[in-house]
Design a protein around this motif. Structure first.
Motif, PDB file in Angstrom:
ATOM      1  N   PHE A 136      18.259  65.935  26.792  1.00 26.78           N
ATOM      2  CA  PHE A 136      18.773  66.832  25.758  1.00 26.78           C
ATOM      3  C   PHE A 136      20.283  66.966  25.854  1.00 26.78           C
TER       4      PHE A 136
ATOM      5  N   LEU B 288      10.485  70.669  16.580  1.00 26.31           N
ATOM      6  CA  LEU B 288      11.025  69.406  16.091  1.00 26.31           C
ATOM      7  C   LEU B 288      11.538  69.548  14.668  1.00 26.31           C
TER       8      LEU B 288
ATOM      9  N   PHE C  46      15.967  62.375  18.537  1.00 20.46           N
ATOM     10  CA  PHE C  46      15.320  63.571  18.015  1.00 20.46           C
ATOM     11  C   PHE C  46      16.362  64.671  17.786  1.00 20.46           C
TER      12      PHE C  46
ATOM     13  N   TYR D  60       5.147  69.577  30.463  1.00 21.57           N
ATOM     14  CA  TYR D  60       6.489  69.578  31.050  1.00 21.57           C
ATOM     15  C   TYR D  60       6.943  71.009  31.299  1.00 21.57           C
TER      16      TYR D  60
ATOM     17  N   GLY E  18       2.559  62.225  23.266  1.00 21.48           N
ATOM     18  CA  GLY E  18       3.378  61.041  23.504  1.00 21.48           C
ATOM     19  C   GLY E  18       4.820  61.274  23.143  1.00 21.48           C
TER      20      GLY E  18
ATOM     21  N   LYS F 190      12.883  63.042  13.683  1.00 22.14           N
ATOM     22  CA  LYS F 190      12.929  62.033  14.738  1.00 22.14           C
ATOM     23  C   LYS F 190      13.183  60.664  14.148  1.00 22.14           C
TER      24      LYS F 190
ATOM     25  N   LEU G 134      14.856  69.046  32.778  1.00 14.16           N
ATOM     26  CA  LEU G 134      13.448  68.853  33.132  1.00 14.16           C
ATOM     27  C   LEU G 134      13.229  69.165  34.610  1.00 14.16           C
TER      28      LEU G 134
ATOM     29  N   LEU H  22      12.343  56.786  15.299  1.00 17.67           N
ATOM     30  CA  LEU H  22      11.684  55.881  16.237  1.00 17.67           C
ATOM     31  C   LEU H  22      11.977  54.431  15.870  1.00 17.67           C
TER      32      LEU H  22
ATOM     33  N   LYS I  60       9.463  54.755  23.895  1.00 18.92           N
ATOM     34  CA  LYS I  60       8.805  55.318  22.724  1.00 18.92           C
ATOM     35  C   LYS I  60       8.006  56.550  23.119  1.00 18.92           C
ATOM     36  N   TYR I  61       7.418  56.509  24.296  1.00 21.55           N
ATOM     37  CA  TYR I  61       6.677  57.662  24.788  1.00 21.55           C
ATOM     38  C   TYR I  61       7.494  58.352  25.866  1.00 21.55           C
ATOM     39  N   GLY I  62       8.785  58.498  25.535  1.00 20.78           N
ATOM     40  CA  GLY I  62       9.717  59.064  26.506  1.00 20.78           C
ATOM     41  C   GLY I  62       9.286  60.416  27.006  1.00 20.78           C
ATOM     42  N   GLY I  63       8.666  61.187  26.131  1.00 22.36           N
ATOM     43  CA  GLY I  63       8.208  62.481  26.598  1.00 22.36           C
ATOM     44  C   GLY I  63       7.223  62.315  27.731  1.00 22.36           C
ATOM     45  N   SER I  64       6.341  61.383  27.592  1.00 24.76           N
ATOM     46  CA  SER I  64       5.321  61.204  28.611  1.00 24.76           C
ATOM     47  C   SER I  64       5.918  60.673  29.898  1.00 24.76           C
ATOM     48  N   GLN I  65       7.020  59.965  29.787  1.00 28.22           N
ATOM     49  CA  GLN I  65       7.645  59.406  30.969  1.00 28.22           C
ATOM     50  C   GLN I  65       8.656  60.373  31.574  1.00 28.22           C
ATOM     51  N   GLY I  66       8.821  61.519  30.971  1.00 25.82           N
ATOM     52  CA  GLY I  66       9.688  62.533  31.544  1.00 25.82           C
ATOM     53  C   GLY I  66      11.152  62.228  31.435  1.00 25.82           C
ATOM     54  N   ASN I  67      11.555  61.286  30.562  1.00 29.98           N
ATOM     55  CA  ASN I  67      12.966  60.964  30.515  1.00 29.98           C
ATOM     56  C   ASN I  67      13.600  61.295  29.174  1.00 29.98           C
ATOM     57  N   LEU I  68      13.137  62.355  28.523  1.00 24.77           N
ATOM     58  CA  LEU I  68      13.765  62.866  27.305  1.00 24.77           C
ATOM     59  C   LEU I  68      14.987  63.664  27.729  1.00 24.77           C
TER      60      LEU I  68
END
Lengths: 117, 110
Positions: free
Chosen positions: A107, A46, A34, B33, B96, A49, B45, A51, A97-105
């Motif tokens: 930066f 944004l 991203f 978040y 997501g 991106k 985070l 994917l 793919k749902y990295g945001g939801s998994q908290g591992n984005l």
């Protein structure tokens, strides 16, 4: 572990000139990439991106980026910048793919683009 | 459409004081978040939530707490403010992949 390196902390450029903001990442698995932009005193929004699919991704405001898996890069480009493009740009990567939801984005540290008249 | 709303926009705290940073989203996003942004360091985070009643630690959770009693709200609590918590705090939400950010809270601890 994944990481993101933005190679330039500041990029000054004259109006109507082309610009490239560089981003390299490290990861042992497939990634999703991203670019976010932050205008002064605002939150991030944004820009574009990647994917899957075409490695050339087009975003808002005339920006585009190319995913290069062999060089682990995702550089951002614009053929002709405007004064209004002055902002800080952040590259981000996630292994899910749902990295945001998994908290591992993750930066990068950001690149400040300064467009001069 | 308000998106993600953060309050307050600015705050000065004394060392040892406590406060809550508020975050509300009206997009019915499940994921929320909290990030902190320090000059030249990008975003880190602090905590995140995948739905009401579920929270988890991020990269830099020490000194902070969160709760998620509703889908809309995700407050961040600082119990004993320290100078190291001087930063700009951003709340974000997502369905997501793509995050929508609030406009931030600039916090100074003196």
């Amino acid at each position: 572990a994944q990481s993101v390196t933005q190679l330039d902390s500041q990029v000054p450029v004259f109006e109507e000139a082309p610009v490239e903001l560089r981003c390299n990442y490290s990861s042992s698995v497939s990634v999703y990439l991203f670019w976010y932009v932050q205008y002064p005193n605002q939150g991030l929004q944004l820009l574009l991106k990647y994917l899957s699919g075409s490695t050339l991704v087009k975003g808002i405001n005339g920006f585009e980026a190319e995913f290069n898996k062999s060089q682990t890069s995702f550089h951002l480009r614009k053929p002709s910048v405007h004064i209004s493009d002055t902002a800080e740009y952040f590259c981000a990567v996630t292994e899910g793919k749902y990295g945001g939801s998994q908290g591992n984005l993750i930066f990068g540290k950001g690149t400040k683009l300064s467009v001069k008249p | 459409n308000a998106g993600v709303t953060q309050t307050p926009k600015f705050r000065i705290l004394k060392i040892g004081q406590s406060m809550t940073l508020q975050c509300t989203q009206d997009m019915n996003h499940n994921y929320m978040y909290w990030y902190r942004q320090d000059p030249g360091m990008g975003l880190k985070l602090i905590y995140y939530s995948v739905g009401a009643g579920i929270t988890d630690k991020g990269e830099v959770p020490n000194g902070y707490n969160v709760s998620r009693s509703t889908t809309e709200d995700f407050p961040l609590r600082l119990e004993l403010a320290a100078p190291s918590q001087t930063s700009v705090y951003f709340c974000a939400s997502s369905t997501g992949t793509v995050l929508t950010f609030g406009s931030g809270t600039r916090l100074t601890v003196v």
